[in-house]
Scaffold this motif. Structure first.
Motif, short mmCIF file in Angstrom:
data_model
loop_
_atom_site.label_atom_id
_atom_site.label_comp_id
_atom_site.label_asym_id
_atom_site.label_seq_id
_atom_site.Cartn_x
_atom_site.Cartn_y
_atom_site.Cartn_z
N ASP A 19 39.70 48.30 40.39
CA ASP A 19 39.56 47.74 41.74
C ASP A 19 40.09 46.32 41.93
OD1 ASP A 19 38.29 50.11 42.36
OD2 ASP A 19 36.28 49.29 42.13
N ALA A 20 40.34 45.60 40.84
CA ALA A 20 40.74 44.20 40.97
C ALA A 20 42.17 43.92 40.53
CB ALA A 20 39.78 43.31 40.16
N TYR A 21 42.68 44.67 39.60
CA TYR A 21 44.00 44.41 39.02
C TYR A 21 45.08 45.12 39.83
CZ TYR A 21 47.73 44.16 35.51
OH TYR A 21 48.90 43.92 34.86
N ARG A 22 46.13 44.39 40.17
CA ARG A 22 47.28 44.96 40.87
C ARG A 22 48.57 44.47 40.23
NH1 ARG A 22 43.95 47.76 42.11
NH2 ARG A 22 42.92 48.08 44.09
N GLY A 24 52.71 43.90 40.47
CA GLY A 24 53.67 43.58 41.53
C GLY A 24 54.14 42.15 41.39
N ASP A 25 54.72 41.63 42.44
CA ASP A 25 55.18 40.24 42.46
C ASP A 25 54.24 39.43 43.34
OD1 ASP A 25 57.48 40.61 40.83
OD2 ASP A 25 58.51 41.52 42.55
N PHE A 26 53.61 38.42 42.75
CA PHE A 26 52.59 37.65 43.45
C PHE A 26 52.78 36.16 43.21
CE2 PHE A 26 50.75 41.75 42.37
CZ PHE A 26 50.26 42.18 43.59
N TYR A 36 51.35 40.29 38.09
CA TYR A 36 50.09 40.98 38.38
C TYR A 36 49.16 40.02 39.12
CZ TYR A 36 48.26 38.37 34.40
OH TYR A 36 47.89 37.36 33.55
N TYR A 37 48.18 40.60 39.79
CA TYR A 37 47.21 39.82 40.54
C TYR A 37 45.83 40.40 40.28
CZ TYR A 37 44.98 37.45 44.48
OH TYR A 37 44.17 36.67 45.26
N LEU A 125 30.63 28.80 37.61
CA LEU A 125 31.11 30.17 37.49
C LEU A 125 32.41 30.32 38.27
CD1 LEU A 125 27.78 32.16 38.09
CD2 LEU A 125 28.68 31.21 35.95
N GLU A 126 33.30 31.14 37.74
CA GLU A 126 34.60 31.38 38.38
C GLU A 126 34.99 32.82 38.15
OE1 GLU A 126 36.68 30.89 40.66
OE2 GLU A 126 37.69 29.06 40.06
N ASP A 127 35.67 33.42 39.12
CA ASP A 127 36.07 34.81 38.93
C ASP A 127 37.32 34.89 38.05
OD1 ASP A 127 37.71 33.82 40.99
OD2 ASP A 127 37.31 35.48 42.36
N VAL A 128 38.42 34.31 38.49
CA VAL A 128 39.66 34.37 37.73
C VAL A 128 40.13 32.95 37.44
CG1 VAL A 128 42.05 35.17 37.71
CG2 VAL A 128 40.29 36.54 38.85
N ILE A 129 40.44 32.70 36.19
CA ILE A 129 40.89 31.36 35.78
C ILE A 129 42.35 31.45 35.34
CG2 ILE A 129 40.59 29.51 34.10
CD1 ILE A 129 37.58 30.48 34.06
N THR A 130 43.18 30.65 35.97
CA THR A 130 44.57 30.53 35.54
C THR A 130 44.75 29.11 35.01
OG1 THR A 130 45.30 32.15 37.18
CG2 THR A 130 47.01 30.78 36.19
N THR A 131 44.95 28.15 35.90
CA THR A 131 45.09 26.75 35.48
C THR A 131 43.75 26.03 35.45
OG1 THR A 131 45.43 25.96 37.74
CG2 THR A 131 47.40 26.64 36.49
#
Length: 189
Positions: A19-22, A24-26, A36-37, A125-131
């Motif tokens: 349900d969360a992973y997609r 593509g170009d983001f 991916y996103y 708390l954080e859902d997705v961490i990139t930087t």
């Protein structure tokens, strides 16, 4: 609450991949391009997903953390899930929501939630961490308010430099999953 944490973790991984992973170009909020996103909201805003995240995060919290907090909007369901489940477990940890901009009226506050004493220990708390940019903004606001941020807990670490950014601030980062966990699961299914 007799379910094993390993089973809960595996169930959450399956939900995230479905349900969360997609692919593509983001363009990410950090401005980086990605193939991916990961949008955790369809998972964290579902009853089962909120429960899974809440249980797994609650198990990770340090005993001294009296509250959980995060930057609105992604962290809102996370902090509420952990707070509610903490109450059911007899721990009663507060939920704080950190605004991106100060409230434009009334108290003009950056932080919403029950008042805590100066020096209270708070876990971000954080859902997705990139930087790590969003969570670092929350950390800064919480520290300005006089709270001590002991660590950041994330659902998925994209391994895009966030851990180093937190380490530079002296704040540990732990995540339920690395992006490699999602990729391995997706490659198996």
């Amino acid at each position: 609450m007799d379910e094993s944490l390993a089973d809960l973790r595996q169930e959450l991984l399956a939900l995230l991949c479905r349900d969360a992973y997609r692919a593509g170009d983001f363009t990410l909020s950090s401005g980086q391009k990605s193939q991916y996103y990961i949008n955790c909201k369809p998972v964290t805003l579902s009853a089962r997903g909120a429960y899974l995240v809440g249980r797994l995060f609650l198990e990770q919290l340090a005993p001294e953390a009296v509250a959980v907090a995060g930057l609105t909007l992604g962290a809102d369901p996370l902090v509420v899930a952990v707070s509610v489940l903490s109450n059911l477990a007899g721990q009663d940890r507060a939920a704080l929501i950190v605004r991106k901009e100060a409230k434009g009226h009334g108290t003009m506050s950056f932080i919403e939630g029950p008042p805590l004493p100066q020096g209270a220990v708070v876990t971000v708390l954080e859902d997705v961490i990139t930087t790590g940019g969003s969570a670092l903004k929350a950390v800064g606001r919480l520290q300005e308010a006089g709270y001590v941020v002991n660590e950041v807990l994330g659902i998925v670490d994209r391994q895009g430099g966030g851990a180093a950014a937190f380490a530079a601030q002296g704040i540990p980062l732990r995540s339920l999953f690395q992006i490699s966990d999602l990729e391995a699961y997706l490659n198996r299914t």
